[in-house]
Design a protein around this motif. Sequence first.
Motif, short mmCIF file in Angstrom:
data_model
loop_
_atom_site.label_atom_id
_atom_site.label_comp_id
_atom_site.label_asym_id
_atom_site.label_seq_id
_atom_site.Cartn_x
_atom_site.Cartn_y
_atom_site.Cartn_z
N ASN A 321 0.82 -1.22 0.00
CA ASN A 321 0.00 0.00 0.00
C ASN A 321 0.85 1.27 0.00
OD1 ASN A 321 -2.17 -1.73 0.06
ND2 ASN A 321 -2.60 -1.44 2.23
N LEU A 322 1.84 1.26 -0.88
CA LEU A 322 2.71 2.43 -1.07
C LEU A 322 2.66 2.82 -2.53
CD1 LEU A 322 4.91 4.31 0.24
CD2 LEU A 322 6.60 2.66 -0.62
N LEU A 323 2.32 4.08 -2.79
CA LEU A 323 2.33 4.58 -4.16
C LEU A 323 3.74 5.02 -4.54
CD1 LEU A 323 -0.98 6.64 -4.10
CD2 LEU A 323 -0.50 4.69 -5.59
N PRO A 324 4.11 4.89 -5.82
CA PRO A 324 5.48 5.23 -6.22
C PRO A 324 5.76 6.72 -6.12
CG PRO A 324 4.14 4.72 -8.15
CD PRO A 324 3.32 4.37 -6.95
N ASN A 325 7.01 7.03 -5.79
CA ASN A 325 7.48 8.41 -5.83
C ASN A 325 7.92 8.80 -7.24
OD1 ASN A 325 8.70 7.17 -2.98
ND2 ASN A 325 7.56 9.10 -2.78
N PHE A 326 8.33 7.81 -8.01
CA PHE A 326 8.79 8.06 -9.37
C PHE A 326 8.06 7.09 -10.30
CE2 PHE A 326 12.61 8.82 -6.66
CZ PHE A 326 12.70 10.19 -6.83
N LEU A 327 7.49 7.62 -11.38
CA LEU A 327 6.82 6.79 -12.37
C LEU A 327 7.54 7.00 -13.70
CD1 LEU A 327 4.47 4.89 -13.06
CD2 LEU A 327 3.05 6.91 -13.49
N ALA A 328 8.25 5.96 -14.16
CA ALA A 328 9.12 6.07 -15.33
C ALA A 328 8.44 5.48 -16.55
CB ALA A 328 10.44 5.35 -15.07
N VAL A 329 8.38 6.27 -17.63
CA VAL A 329 7.68 5.86 -18.85
C VAL A 329 8.46 6.27 -20.09
CG1 VAL A 329 5.40 6.00 -17.75
CG2 VAL A 329 6.33 8.00 -18.96
N ASN A 330 8.12 5.64 -21.21
CA ASN A 330 8.56 6.07 -22.53
C ASN A 330 7.54 7.04 -23.12
OD1 ASN A 330 10.78 4.28 -22.55
ND2 ASN A 330 9.55 2.63 -23.42
N PHE A 331 7.97 7.88 -24.04
CA PHE A 331 7.05 8.74 -24.82
C PHE A 331 5.95 9.30 -23.92
CE2 PHE A 331 8.49 5.23 -27.72
CZ PHE A 331 9.43 5.98 -28.41
N TYR A 332 6.36 10.03 -22.91
CA TYR A 332 5.50 10.40 -21.80
C TYR A 332 4.26 11.20 -22.18
CZ TYR A 332 7.50 15.14 -22.07
OH TYR A 332 7.86 16.39 -22.49
N MET A 333 4.28 11.91 -23.32
CA MET A 333 3.14 12.74 -23.69
C MET A 333 2.05 11.98 -24.42
SD MET A 333 4.32 16.59 -24.67
CE MET A 333 5.63 16.19 -25.81
N ARG A 334 2.33 10.78 -24.86
CA ARG A 334 1.35 10.05 -25.66
C ARG A 334 0.32 9.37 -24.75
NH1 ARG A 334 2.39 8.71 -31.40
NH2 ARG A 334 4.16 10.01 -32.00
N SER A 335 -0.96 9.59 -25.08
CA SER A 335 -2.05 8.94 -24.34
C SER A 335 -3.33 9.10 -25.13
CB SER A 335 -2.21 9.57 -22.95
OG SER A 335 -2.87 10.82 -23.02
N ASP A 336 -4.44 8.62 -24.56
CA ASP A 336 -5.75 8.82 -25.18
C ASP A 336 -6.52 9.92 -24.48
OD1 ASP A 336 -6.18 7.44 -22.83
OD2 ASP A 336 -7.76 6.15 -23.65
N GLY A 337 -5.79 10.81 -23.79
CA GLY A 337 -6.44 11.94 -23.14
C GLY A 337 -5.63 12.49 -21.99
N GLY A 338 -5.74 11.84 -20.84
CA GLY A 338 -5.04 12.32 -19.65
C GLY A 338 -3.72 11.62 -19.40
#
Length: 399
Positions: A321-338
Amino acid sequence: MDHYSLCRAHATQFFFLLLMFSLSIVNSTACSNGNCQVLDSCAAATDCGPGLYCGNCPALGKNRPICTRGQATIPTTIIGDLPFNKYSWLVTHNSFSIVDTPALPGVQRLTFYNQEDPVTNQLRNGARGLMLDMYDFNGDIWLCHSFRGQCFNFTAFQPAINTLREVEAFLSQYPTEIVTIIIEDYVQTPKGLTSLFVRAGLDKYFFPVSKMPKKGEDWPTVTEMVQKNYRLLVFSSVASKEAEEGIAYQWRYILENESGDPGVKAGSCPHRKESQPLNSRKASLFLQNYFPTYPVEEDACKEHSTPLAEMVGTCYKAAGNLLPNFLAVNFYMRSDGGGVFDVLDKMNGQTLCGCSTVLACQRSNWSTPTLGLCNSMIIFSPIHTFSLGQQLVKKNQNV
């Protein structure tokens, strides 16, 4: 009913249901000339409001262009003065491995790409963590996306000091911002990293290793870090660099899930072998990797929809029950909205004030957030994002 009209989720299960539901809502209100909000139909980037761009997601069968988020909310602008480890931040995986970066003269680059815009723009859009692969190459330290611990001319990008100078310029221009650099470290030159950061002018921002929490305690507050100018956290994947160069050994301070395909497999969130178990409390920072082994630019919008929200929930449970402090992704701006930005807003809202989004957090006074004190009238708008008066930069506004 607008999902942002829901106030605090008292149960963690409801929080994650809300997280996934919010990524599926579609709004088709007609608008133009910078008045369009997230999920509104658009014809050009100029139709969309601040912090948004006009894009689509064919990988999900969504060919109609809509206004899509391209900037993160900076949570410390809403709730500040909490320990650094209470916040969640966007991290760009292989931040330097940028599409269309020129190769060395006469060389065809043979490697994968992970991002679309320059590091300076990543920072301006709200990324506060950079993953950099550093190697000895051509008599200097270079950023390479390579293999077998060696940089080749067809995997090389540029000298690392170029990117570090971008970070220095950003920290100099914005004196309340904090940046984390995570180095996949193949540098064997003695004192090579120390010399590199000094040459880049970044040593004056270093958070001293001697002051880093080593038993899972809270980090100093962001206010204290800014006041002392401890605004750059640097971690190396090589344990010996901590004693030799004062560069913190990553897995002494950070819990981390497995990267690549194991990190995106639904229902599973194994810890990386170098890391302590995710439910350990001997380290107070948690990095969640969320990117496939082989990055595909066109698929990122699909990856950053419902599967991302589900994987955050899976790793939350795996980490006790710990949320991450860092969320690492590729192509960070790509999504279907948010996309990743909405997920980060909801993580920060849950952690900082128990609300459905950080944009709904309120204070009972000017210094202390109150758990569950939420603005029930909040709807998404790009207010509180890190606005620098510069148009959002993205390759292929309609993709």
